[in-house]
Design a protein around this motif. Structure first.
Motif, mmCIF file in Angstrom:
data_model
loop_
_atom_site.group_PDB
_atom_site.id
_atom_site.type_symbol
_atom_site.label_atom_id
_atom_site.label_comp_id
_atom_site.label_asym_id
_atom_site.label_seq_id
_atom_site.Cartn_x
_atom_site.Cartn_y
_atom_site.Cartn_z
ATOM 1 N N LYS A 47 0.944 -1.256 -0.019
ATOM 2 C CA LYS A 47 -0.033 0.161 0.269
ATOM 3 C C LYS A 47 0.770 1.290 -0.070
ATOM 4 O O LYS A 47 0.285 2.462 0.223
ATOM 5 C CB LYS A 47 -0.847 -0.038 1.332
ATOM 6 N N ALA A 48 2.064 1.214 0.014
ATOM 7 C CA ALA A 48 3.138 2.292 0.196
ATOM 8 C C ALA A 48 3.514 2.849 -1.322
ATOM 9 O O ALA A 48 3.591 2.617 -2.402
ATOM 10 C CB ALA A 48 4.198 1.813 0.736
ATOM 11 N N SER A 49 3.624 4.203 -1.049
ATOM 12 C CA SER A 49 4.236 5.139 -2.008
ATOM 13 C C SER A 49 5.311 6.294 -1.428
ATOM 14 O O SER A 49 5.088 6.373 -0.315
ATOM 15 C CB SER A 49 3.465 5.856 -2.896
ATOM 16 N N LEU A 50 6.045 6.723 -2.202
ATOM 17 C CA LEU A 50 7.145 7.675 -1.841
ATOM 18 C C LEU A 50 6.873 8.904 -2.019
ATOM 19 O O LEU A 50 6.268 9.376 -3.088
ATOM 20 C CB LEU A 50 8.633 7.359 -2.383
ATOM 21 N N LYS A 51 6.797 9.763 -0.864
ATOM 22 C CA LYS A 51 6.603 11.361 -1.134
ATOM 23 C C LYS A 51 7.391 12.188 -0.116
ATOM 24 O O LYS A 51 7.352 11.584 1.029
ATOM 25 C CB LYS A 51 4.871 11.593 -1.189
ATOM 26 N N PRO A 52 7.626 13.377 -0.280
ATOM 27 C CA PRO A 52 8.266 14.235 0.723
ATOM 28 C C PRO A 52 7.198 14.495 1.651
ATOM 29 O O PRO A 52 5.976 14.797 1.255
ATOM 30 C CB PRO A 52 8.789 15.505 0.141
ATOM 31 N N VAL A 53 7.514 14.910 2.982
ATOM 32 C CA VAL A 53 6.457 14.997 4.066
ATOM 33 C C VAL A 53 5.437 16.259 3.468
ATOM 34 O O VAL A 53 4.136 16.128 3.828
ATOM 35 C CB VAL A 53 7.027 15.487 5.109
ATOM 36 N N GLU A 54 5.828 17.456 3.135
ATOM 37 C CA GLU A 54 5.091 18.462 2.441
ATOM 38 C C GLU A 54 4.166 17.858 1.528
ATOM 39 O O GLU A 54 3.066 18.620 1.597
ATOM 40 C CB GLU A 54 6.103 19.557 2.122
ATOM 41 N N GLU A 55 4.346 16.930 0.931
ATOM 42 C CA GLU A 55 3.464 16.514 -0.364
ATOM 43 C C GLU A 55 2.647 15.652 0.311
ATOM 44 O O GLU A 55 1.188 15.557 -0.144
ATOM 45 C CB GLU A 55 4.349 16.064 -1.524
ATOM 46 N N PHE A 56 2.923 14.740 1.253
ATOM 47 C CA PHE A 56 1.892 13.738 1.815
ATOM 48 C C PHE A 56 0.983 14.183 2.713
ATOM 49 O O PHE A 56 0.029 13.725 2.977
ATOM 50 C CB PHE A 56 2.583 12.133 2.008
ATOM 51 N N LEU A 57 1.539 15.255 3.408
ATOM 52 C CA LEU A 57 0.378 15.766 4.434
ATOM 53 C C LEU A 57 -0.922 15.759 4.203
ATOM 54 O O LEU A 57 -1.706 15.588 5.226
ATOM 55 C CB LEU A 57 1.186 17.200 4.861
ATOM 56 N N GLU A 58 -1.086 16.699 2.900
ATOM 57 C CA GLU A 58 -2.547 16.694 2.364
ATOM 58 C C GLU A 58 -3.332 15.607 2.639
ATOM 59 O O GLU A 58 -4.659 15.874 2.927
ATOM 60 C CB GLU A 58 -2.465 17.433 1.125
ATOM 61 N N ASP A 59 -2.739 14.363 2.430
ATOM 62 C CA ASP A 59 -3.530 13.270 2.031
ATOM 63 C C ASP A 59 -3.715 12.110 3.423
ATOM 64 O O ASP A 59 -3.919 11.110 3.195
ATOM 65 C CB ASP A 59 -2.950 12.517 0.761
ATOM 66 N N VAL A 60 -2.836 12.646 4.478
ATOM 67 C CA VAL A 60 -2.915 11.609 5.490
ATOM 68 C C VAL A 60 -3.844 11.986 6.679
ATOM 69 O O VAL A 60 -4.255 13.215 6.915
ATOM 70 C CB VAL A 60 -1.383 11.344 6.044
ATOM 71 N N ASP A 61 -4.176 11.077 7.432
ATOM 72 C CA ASP A 61 -4.613 11.395 8.749
ATOM 73 C C ASP A 61 -3.801 11.532 9.963
ATOM 74 O O ASP A 61 -3.946 12.266 10.987
ATOM 75 C CB ASP A 61 -5.834 10.101 9.053
ATOM 76 N N VAL A 62 -2.860 10.371 9.698
ATOM 77 C CA VAL A 62 -1.780 10.232 10.928
ATOM 78 C C VAL A 62 -0.520 10.231 10.265
ATOM 79 O O VAL A 62 -0.265 9.735 9.378
ATOM 80 C CB VAL A 62 -1.951 9.028 11.605
ATOM 81 N N VAL A 63 0.382 11.053 11.116
ATOM 82 C CA VAL A 63 1.862 10.923 10.801
ATOM 83 C C VAL A 63 2.728 10.158 11.694
ATOM 84 O O VAL A 63 2.501 10.279 13.139
ATOM 85 C CB VAL A 63 2.455 12.078 10.671
ATOM 86 N N PHE A 64 3.430 9.270 11.551
ATOM 87 C CA PHE A 64 4.211 8.513 12.494
ATOM 88 C C PHE A 64 5.754 8.621 12.223
ATOM 89 O O PHE A 64 6.075 8.417 11.186
ATOM 90 C CB PHE A 64 3.987 6.949 12.255
ATOM 91 N N GLU A 65 6.437 9.088 13.300
ATOM 92 C CA GLU A 65 7.845 9.704 13.173
ATOM 93 C C GLU A 65 8.612 8.694 14.066
ATOM 94 O O GLU A 65 8.480 8.267 15.076
ATOM 95 C CB GLU A 65 7.995 11.132 13.909
ATOM 96 N N ALA A 66 9.719 8.095 13.167
ATOM 97 C CA ALA A 66 10.666 7.184 13.474
ATOM 98 C C ALA A 66 11.870 7.653 13.214
ATOM 99 O O ALA A 66 12.568 6.723 12.296
ATOM 100 C CB ALA A 66 10.201 5.738 13.499
ATOM 101 N N ALA A 67 12.406 8.746 13.095
ATOM 102 C CA ALA A 67 13.394 9.288 12.407
ATOM 103 C C ALA A 67 14.553 9.578 13.308
ATOM 104 O O ALA A 67 15.581 9.170 13.524
ATOM 105 C CB ALA A 67 13.144 10.110 11.447
ATOM 106 N N SER A 68 14.360 10.883 13.838
ATOM 107 C CA SER A 68 15.377 11.413 14.568
ATOM 108 C C SER A 68 14.861 12.763 15.453
ATOM 109 O O SER A 68 13.841 13.212 14.908
ATOM 110 C CB SER A 68 16.748 11.981 13.741
ATOM 111 N N GLN A 69 15.509 13.150 16.522
ATOM 112 C CA GLN A 69 15.233 14.403 17.131
ATOM 113 C C GLN A 69 14.987 15.681 16.109
ATOM 114 O O GLN A 69 14.218 16.388 16.252
ATOM 115 C CB GLN A 69 16.164 14.815 18.117
ATOM 116 N N GLN A 70 15.897 15.742 15.442
ATOM 117 C CA GLN A 70 15.845 16.799 14.049
ATOM 118 C C GLN A 70 14.722 16.724 13.325
ATOM 119 O O GLN A 70 14.052 17.780 12.910
ATOM 120 C CB GLN A 70 17.323 16.693 13.287
#
Ligand SMILES: NC(=O)c1ccc[n+]([C@@H]2O[C@H](COP(=O)([O-])OP(=O)(O)OC[C@H]3O[C@@H](n4cnc5c(N)ncnc54)[C@H](O)[C@@H]3O)[C@@H](O)[C@H]2O)c1
Length: 254
Positions: A47-70
């Protein structure tokens, strides 16, 4: 529900694979500064596709962060401002009082939630409930193999004893566990932390000891490392998946 994931490392991969199998999740967007990591994960999902955060934001309900403090500093506010809920794994970022307050205010203003999975520790539910009344003391005792603390000792040695805030400065890798416990209980300056290097240990163990009007709590976990990143406990991924389930499920065990 549509999910955006920031960070396609050990935890992001475990969560994305679990989400891919959840019938309530119809679409997953992936972003990682390491393009190859995101592409590799994307290929393994349905079910996945690649997109920068600014571009996928419009189309999501929830964002999961598992990257870094930055990544939290960079994206958390814009996720909330876009009216999306946010799950943060890099909880250590919230030691920064100014950032934490800003995110709290932004979430309030936009009627959104910030979910903090209990991660690699167990017993956070008890501390959370106990903190409604007076808590006299909350202590985290973390025991690790010496190498994972950058130490070489022959016998069990206490390498740190002090507040959660000071522990973070000296041992930033314990930051997420200490931050989660501090936020659930008595804060960064009152939470005591003890870090032990033990040459006999092969696992990372976290023990929470709390005392207060409720009684006494003792919760301990011995964590297996994540096969994809020995720095992370596998329990952290499971806790993240459980939090995602909590966002989706009508019945919640709080
Ligand atoms: N809450 C907890 O108990 C707990 C436990 C373990 C790890 N963590 C935290 O969760 C996070 C992820 O852990 P992990 O084991 O999956 O790490 P990992 O190193 O395996 O993966 C992190 C991924 O995020 C990517 N990344 C880093 N900065 C980024 C940015 N600014 N934007 C987009 N992508 C970025 C990296 O390229 C990498 O692929 C870390 O911050 C870690 O400290 C929390």
């Amino acid at each position: 529900m549509k999910l955006g994931i920031i960070g396609c490392g050990a935890i992001g991969t475990d969560v994305a694979k679990a989400a891919d199998a959840m019938k309530d999740i119809e679409k997953i967007y992936l972003f990682d500064i390491n393009k190859a990591a995101a592409e590799k994960l994307c290929k393994s999902l349905k079910k996945a596709s690649l997109k920068p955060v600014e571009e996928f934001l419009e189309d999501v309900d929830v964002v999961f962060e598992a990257a870094s403090q930055q990544a939290v500093a960079q994206y958390a506010a814009i996720v909330l401002e876009a009216g999306k809920d946010l799950i943060i794994m890099s909880i250590g970022s919230l030691f920064n009082d100014a950032l934490r307050k800003k995110l709290e205010n932004t979430a309030r203003k936009h009627h959104r939630k910030i979910y903090l999975p209990s991660g690699a520790v167990c017993g956070i539910d008890g501390v959370l409930a106990a903190s409604i009344e007076k808590l006299d003391s909350v202590t985290l005792v973390t025991t690790k193999p010496p190498a994972s603390l950058g130490k070489s000792v022959e016998e069990r040695t206490i390498v740190f004893k002090g507040t959660a805030r000071d522990a973070v400065k000296q041992f930033p890798r314990n930051i997420n566990v200490a931050a989660c416990l501090s936020l659930a209980g008595v804060g960064f300056d009152e939470t005591k932390v003890e870090i032990i290097a033990d040459p006999v240990e092969t696992r990372i163990s976290h023990k929470i000891l709390a005392h207060g009007r409720f009684g006494r709590l003792r919760a301990e976990v011995e964590n297996m490392p994540n096969p994809n990143n020995p720095q992370s406990s596998y329990m952290a991924s499971l806790s993240a998946i459980a939090t995602l389930r909590r966002v989706l499920d009508p019945i919640q065990i709080a």
